[in-house]
Design a protein around this motif. Structure first.
Motif, mmCIF file in Angstrom:
data_model
loop_
_atom_site.group_PDB
_atom_site.id
_atom_site.type_symbol
_atom_site.label_atom_id
_atom_site.label_comp_id
_atom_site.label_asym_id
_atom_site.label_seq_id
_atom_site.Cartn_x
_atom_site.Cartn_y
_atom_site.Cartn_z
ATOM 1 N N THR A 19 0.507 -1.228 -0.347
ATOM 2 C CA THR A 19 0.220 -0.181 -0.007
ATOM 3 C C THR A 19 1.145 1.195 -0.117
ATOM 4 O O THR A 19 1.816 1.380 0.715
ATOM 5 C CB THR A 19 -0.956 0.193 1.170
ATOM 6 O OG1 THR A 19 -1.624 -1.222 1.258
ATOM 7 C CG2 THR A 19 -1.644 1.572 1.364
ATOM 8 N N THR A 20 0.634 2.108 -0.651
ATOM 9 C CA THR A 20 1.010 3.056 -1.130
ATOM 10 C C THR A 20 0.146 4.074 -0.874
ATOM 11 O O THR A 20 -0.327 4.235 -1.440
ATOM 12 C CB THR A 20 2.106 3.665 -2.419
ATOM 13 O OG1 THR A 20 3.521 2.387 -2.573
ATOM 14 C CG2 THR A 20 3.117 4.594 -2.907
ATOM 15 N N PHE A 21 0.895 5.336 0.145
ATOM 16 C CA PHE A 21 -0.111 6.227 0.100
ATOM 17 C C PHE A 21 0.706 7.332 1.066
ATOM 18 O O PHE A 21 1.818 7.544 1.079
ATOM 19 C CB PHE A 21 -0.578 5.909 1.875
ATOM 20 C CG PHE A 21 -0.338 6.206 3.014
ATOM 21 C CD1 PHE A 21 -0.095 6.839 3.465
ATOM 22 C CD2 PHE A 21 -0.311 4.852 3.296
ATOM 23 C CE1 PHE A 21 1.059 6.986 4.664
ATOM 24 C CE2 PHE A 21 1.156 4.237 4.613
ATOM 25 C CZ PHE A 21 0.920 5.026 4.900
ATOM 26 N N ILE A 22 0.185 9.125 0.069
ATOM 27 C CA ILE A 22 0.668 10.411 0.165
ATOM 28 C C ILE A 22 0.384 11.015 1.098
ATOM 29 O O ILE A 22 -1.702 10.880 0.819
ATOM 30 C CB ILE A 22 0.245 10.735 -1.148
ATOM 31 C CG1 ILE A 22 1.146 9.746 -2.642
ATOM 32 C CG2 ILE A 22 1.063 12.099 -1.095
ATOM 33 C CD1 ILE A 22 0.598 10.290 -3.734
ATOM 34 N N LEU A 23 0.461 11.772 1.772
ATOM 35 C CA LEU A 23 0.555 12.391 2.805
ATOM 36 C C LEU A 23 0.417 13.622 2.620
ATOM 37 O O LEU A 23 1.057 14.251 1.532
ATOM 38 C CB LEU A 23 1.381 12.088 4.106
ATOM 39 C CG LEU A 23 1.096 10.758 4.613
ATOM 40 C CD1 LEU A 23 1.837 10.940 5.704
ATOM 41 C CD2 LEU A 23 -0.349 10.874 5.340
ATOM 42 N N GLU A 24 -0.314 14.930 3.297
ATOM 43 C CA GLU A 24 -0.355 16.038 3.207
ATOM 44 C C GLU A 24 1.243 16.711 2.861
ATOM 45 O O GLU A 24 1.647 16.317 4.189
ATOM 46 C CB GLU A 24 -0.705 16.979 4.182
ATOM 47 C CG GLU A 24 -2.801 16.819 3.959
ATOM 48 C CD GLU A 24 -3.447 17.737 3.167
ATOM 49 O OE1 GLU A 24 -2.376 18.847 3.295
ATOM 50 O OE2 GLU A 24 -4.393 17.694 3.042
ATOM 51 N N ILE A 60 -3.600 11.953 0.824
ATOM 52 C CA ILE A 60 -4.402 12.736 0.007
ATOM 53 C C ILE A 60 -4.561 11.011 -1.230
ATOM 54 O O ILE A 60 -5.240 11.344 -2.041
ATOM 55 C CB ILE A 60 -3.402 13.482 -1.083
ATOM 56 C CG1 ILE A 60 -2.128 14.870 0.025
ATOM 57 C CG2 ILE A 60 -3.259 14.432 -2.599
ATOM 58 C CD1 ILE A 60 -1.617 15.524 -0.564
ATOM 59 N N ARG A 61 -3.798 10.164 -1.150
ATOM 60 C CA ARG A 61 -4.008 9.269 -2.641
ATOM 61 C C ARG A 61 -3.585 7.286 -1.625
ATOM 62 O O ARG A 61 -2.701 8.334 -0.821
ATOM 63 C CB ARG A 61 -2.948 10.474 -3.986
ATOM 64 C CG ARG A 61 -3.753 8.813 -4.196
ATOM 65 C CD ARG A 61 -5.097 9.103 -5.176
ATOM 66 N NE ARG A 61 -5.594 10.097 -6.443
ATOM 67 C CZ ARG A 61 -6.418 10.878 -6.878
ATOM 68 N NH1 ARG A 61 -6.912 10.832 -5.735
ATOM 69 N NH2 ARG A 61 -6.570 11.864 -7.383
ATOM 70 N N VAL A 62 -4.235 7.198 -2.237
ATOM 71 C CA VAL A 62 -3.874 5.470 -1.506
ATOM 72 C C VAL A 62 -3.905 4.862 -2.997
ATOM 73 O O VAL A 62 -4.313 4.928 -3.434
ATOM 74 C CB VAL A 62 -4.743 4.648 -0.661
ATOM 75 C CG1 VAL A 62 -4.357 3.500 0.058
ATOM 76 C CG2 VAL A 62 -4.816 6.077 0.392
ATOM 77 N N LEU A 63 -2.920 4.370 -3.240
ATOM 78 C CA LEU A 63 -3.065 2.810 -3.439
ATOM 79 C C LEU A 63 -2.332 1.386 -3.308
ATOM 80 O O LEU A 63 -0.714 1.363 -2.785
ATOM 81 C CB LEU A 63 -2.108 3.311 -5.035
ATOM 82 C CG LEU A 63 -2.149 1.653 -6.156
ATOM 83 C CD1 LEU A 63 -3.016 1.846 -6.666
ATOM 84 C CD2 LEU A 63 -0.946 2.256 -7.461
#
Length: 118
Positions: free
Chosen positions: A6-11, A86-89
């Motif tokens: 799981t790759t996620f993007i934080l603020e 912001i986004r999750v994959l």
């Protein structure tokens, strides 16, 4: 059990303590849902390919874990509800040795002989 990435993007405006807190919270969620965290990679602040919610940068984090499929669904639900994300994959983890094609020695020798004959 299946392995997932799981790759996620934080603020981009979060400080180091808050980033560590968010990553720790996500890792704890995986454990609480019956999974096991295998690896956590912090890729740091990077430029986004396109603007998301009027932001050009984000803090990338990759989480490698294993568990049942229900963990993925619930983890993504919780991450999408988190305002700092912001986004999750999420994708199934495929080891690198399975993605590179293996070359058969006999087939290679036969190809070399055929090339020499030309």
């Amino acid at each position: 059990m299946t392995k997932y990435e799981t790759t996620f993007i934080l603020e981009p405006g979060l400080d180091e303590a808050r980033i560590a807190e968010e990553v720790g919270r996500v890792a704890q969620w995986v454990k609480d849902l019956g999974g096991e965290v295998l690896e956590t990679q912090s890729w740091g602040k990077r430029r986004l390919a396109y603007e998301i919610n009027r932001k050009r940068d984000g803090i990338y984090t990759l989480l490698l874990y294993q568990g049942p499929g229900a963990v993925v669904k619930e983890l993504e639900r919780r991450l999408r509800l988190n305002e700092s994300v912001i986004r999750v994959l999420t994708v199934m983890h495929v080891p690198p040795e399975l993605t590179t094609p293996k070359i058969d020695a006999e087939a290679l020798a036969a190809a070399e002989e055929a090339a020499e004959e030309l």
